[in-house]
Write an enzyme that holds these catalytic residues in place. Structure first.
Site, PDB file in Angstrom:
ATOM      1  N   GLN A  44       0.963  -1.373  -0.221  1.00 42.11           N
ATOM      2  CA  GLN A  44       0.358  -0.153  -0.267  1.00 42.11           C
ATOM      3  C   GLN A  44       0.985   1.582  -0.138  1.00 42.11           C
ATOM      4  O   GLN A  44       1.866   1.525   0.666  1.00 42.11           O
ATOM      5  CB  GLN A  44      -0.754   0.086   1.409  1.00 42.11           C
ATOM      6  CG  GLN A  44      -1.610  -1.438   1.254  1.00 42.11           C
ATOM      7  CD  GLN A  44      -2.739  -0.599   2.763  1.00 42.11           C
ATOM      8  OE1 GLN A  44      -3.421  -0.459   2.128  1.00 42.11           O
ATOM      9  NE2 GLN A  44      -2.097  -1.181   4.068  1.00 42.11           N
ATOM     10  N   GLU A  87      -7.960  -2.350   6.344  1.00 41.96           N
ATOM     11  CA  GLU A  87      -7.305  -2.457   6.957  1.00 41.96           C
ATOM     12  C   GLU A  87      -7.461  -2.743   8.126  1.00 41.96           C
ATOM     13  O   GLU A  87      -7.171  -3.313   9.265  1.00 41.96           O
ATOM     14  CB  GLU A  87      -6.634  -1.447   6.645  1.00 41.96           C
ATOM     15  CG  GLU A  87      -4.849  -1.002   7.418  1.00 41.96           C
ATOM     16  CD  GLU A  87      -3.645  -0.359   6.718  1.00 41.96           C
ATOM     17  OE1 GLU A  87      -4.866   1.318   6.031  1.00 41.96           O
ATOM     18  OE2 GLU A  87      -2.959  -0.403   7.121  1.00 41.96           O
TER      19      GLU A  87
END
Ligand SMILES: Cc1cc2nc3c(=O)[nH]c(=O)nc-3n(C[C@H](O)[C@H](O)[C@H](O)COP(=O)(O)OP(=O)(O)OC[C@H]3O[C@@H](n4cnc5c(N)ncnc54)[C@H](O)[C@@H]3O)c2cc1C
Length: 415
Positions: A131, A249
């Protein structure tokens, strides 16, 4: 579950129990993978090989749909497999962020081609994802990011810098949020790109932390070109993608993701286990230590049960996706309680005793240096509390004078 003809959980569990001993390496409690020497390259090769074994055996991507290379089974099947796999080495490095954050986000908002190509490759153990969200100017105000992407014919040209990207050095692609229209308010001019980590112009540096770990990277984008198929979701619609990504997340970090397979510490960040430590140091019978261990176990139990309840309620629509912040918050509270207690048990020997095996005091001091990671990774504890108060309890929203102002008219500290 998206496979109506799925086998029962009991049958799946029995097959896993029969398959695991002949196919996955047994864990040696005295020498867990986190304590074994090995270069980063070897550790990642090992994770990919283990994932390939799971795939060959038909136990990979349990909750991902069949059309994208998974098994299309339920969370209960996944939980059963994780329980059976407890005594075996698993490719846990791939759990976060590859499967539970990046693949989960692509599954929700990626194009058909992105889903088929990247989710399938990750499940086969051929691709690792990272990410690229946080920037040197700050991670909490994600929508205020400065990395920009400009259109040039059929391609996009990305310039800027990212930081704190977990495992980026080992990744093949990264989900990168960039500003594509600075004339729009900050949330509305962003686009998510799936960027190959070996693209010309992309420099990835390792960052060494105070505890010696090097899982983090920083990236510099100098005219990195990607084509239109790299856009995830809509152009200028990147905030919707990022919101989904942040949800996954928080769920993953908080233990609520159905896409996590197997348990265990990642090799670079061993955790001190207060119970093993109390036993190894002969302090397990002390009343004060017993009380603290009891409190820790109660918090662990509550946190696990809340995790299941909240995840089920989000999946069933009884709670909004913002409720994942509660999972994220509980995770930090629990992790920091464990770190604090381990330090208390180890006392003055925390930095000097033997280690690094679990139960040895030498690793406690090292582990404690990473204490704050739990309250920052996956968005900070303070941001989780903000979300819970504003979005779930209906309390007044934080003042945001830049909310509807074109980004290029907002005064920037770092521009
Ligand atoms: C283990 C770990 C893994 C990570 N992995 C990745 C990754 O793979 N990719 C990636 O892009 N990033 C990653 N990060 C970065 C992480 O997302 C950021 O650290 C986090 O979002 C906070 O950003 P920051 O560190 O820039 O702190 P800042 O945003 O500068 O915040 C500093 C402090 O101010 C507080 N604060 C800021 N704004 C507010 C507010 N409005 N209200 C109340 N308090 C506030 C914060 O809570 C924090 O305590 C990771 C971080 C960790 C620790």
């Amino acid at each position: 579950m998206n496979n109506p003809a799925a086998e029962s959980v009991a049958s799946f569990r029995a097959r896993a129990r029969a398959w695991l001993p002949d196919n996955m390496p047994r864990l040696d409690p005295a020498a867990p993978p986190s304590s074994r020497p090995g270069s980063d390259g070897e550790v990642w090769l090992r994770a990919r090989e283990l994932q390939q074994k799971l795939y060959a055996g038909g136990f990979a991507g349990i909750c991902f749909p069949r059309e994208y290379g998974g098994l299309g089974l339920s969370r209960t099947h996944q939980d059963a497999f994780t329980e059976e796999a407890a005594g075996y080495e698993m490719p846990v490095l791939l759990n976060i962020p590859t499967f539970s954050i990046c693949c989960a986000t692509l599954l929700d908002v990626g194009s058909e081609e992105q889903k088929r190509r990247h989710i399938g490759a990750a499940i086969r153990g051929e691709e690792v994802l990272a990410q690229f969200l946080s920037e040197p100017s700050g991670g909490s105000d994600l929508a205020g990011l400065l990395t920009r992407a400009e259109q040039d014919g059929d391609t996009w040209v990305i310039n800027g810098a990212k930081t704190w990207s977990t495992w980026a050095y080992a990744a093949d692609y990264g989900l990168c949020l960039a500003r594509t229209d600075s004339g729009k308010p900050k949330h509305r001019g962003l686009t998510m790109f799936l960027v190959p980590t070996r693209a010309p112009g992309l420099t990835i540096n390792r960052v060494r932390l105070v505890d010696g770990s090097t899982e983090f990277c920083e990236e510099f984008f100098d005219g990195v070109r990607v084509d239109a198929s790299a856009v995830v979701g809509e152009v200028d619609g990147g905030w919707a993608v990022a919101t989904r990504q942040l949800f996954h997340e928080r769920s993953a970090v908080g233990g609520g993701s159905p896409y996590v397979s197997g348990r265990g510490a990642t090799p670079s960040r061993p955790k001190a286990d207060p119970i093993a430590l109390a036993q190894a140091t002969g302090r397990a019978a002390e009343p004060e230590i017993r009380t603290l261990l009891g409190e820790m176990l109660a918090l662990t139990t509550v946190s696990r049960q809340m995790g299941s309840r909240i995840s089920a309620a989000i999946a069933g629509g009884q709670l909004p996706s913002h409720a994942a912040s509660m999972l994220r918050l509980l995770h930090a509270e629990r992790a920091q309680t464990e770190d604090d207690l381990a330090l208390r048990i180890a006392g003055a020997t925390a930095g000097i005793g033997p280690g690094p095996e679990p139960g040895r005091t030498g690793m406690v001091g090292i582990s404690y240096l990473g204490r704050q990671a739990a309250s920052l990774g996956g968005g900070s504890t303070e941001m989780s509390r903000n979300l819970i108060s504003e979005r779930m309890l209906g309390m007044p929203r934080e003042l945001a004078p830049d909310r509807d102002v074109p980004f290029n008219q907002v005064k920037q500290r770092h521009r």
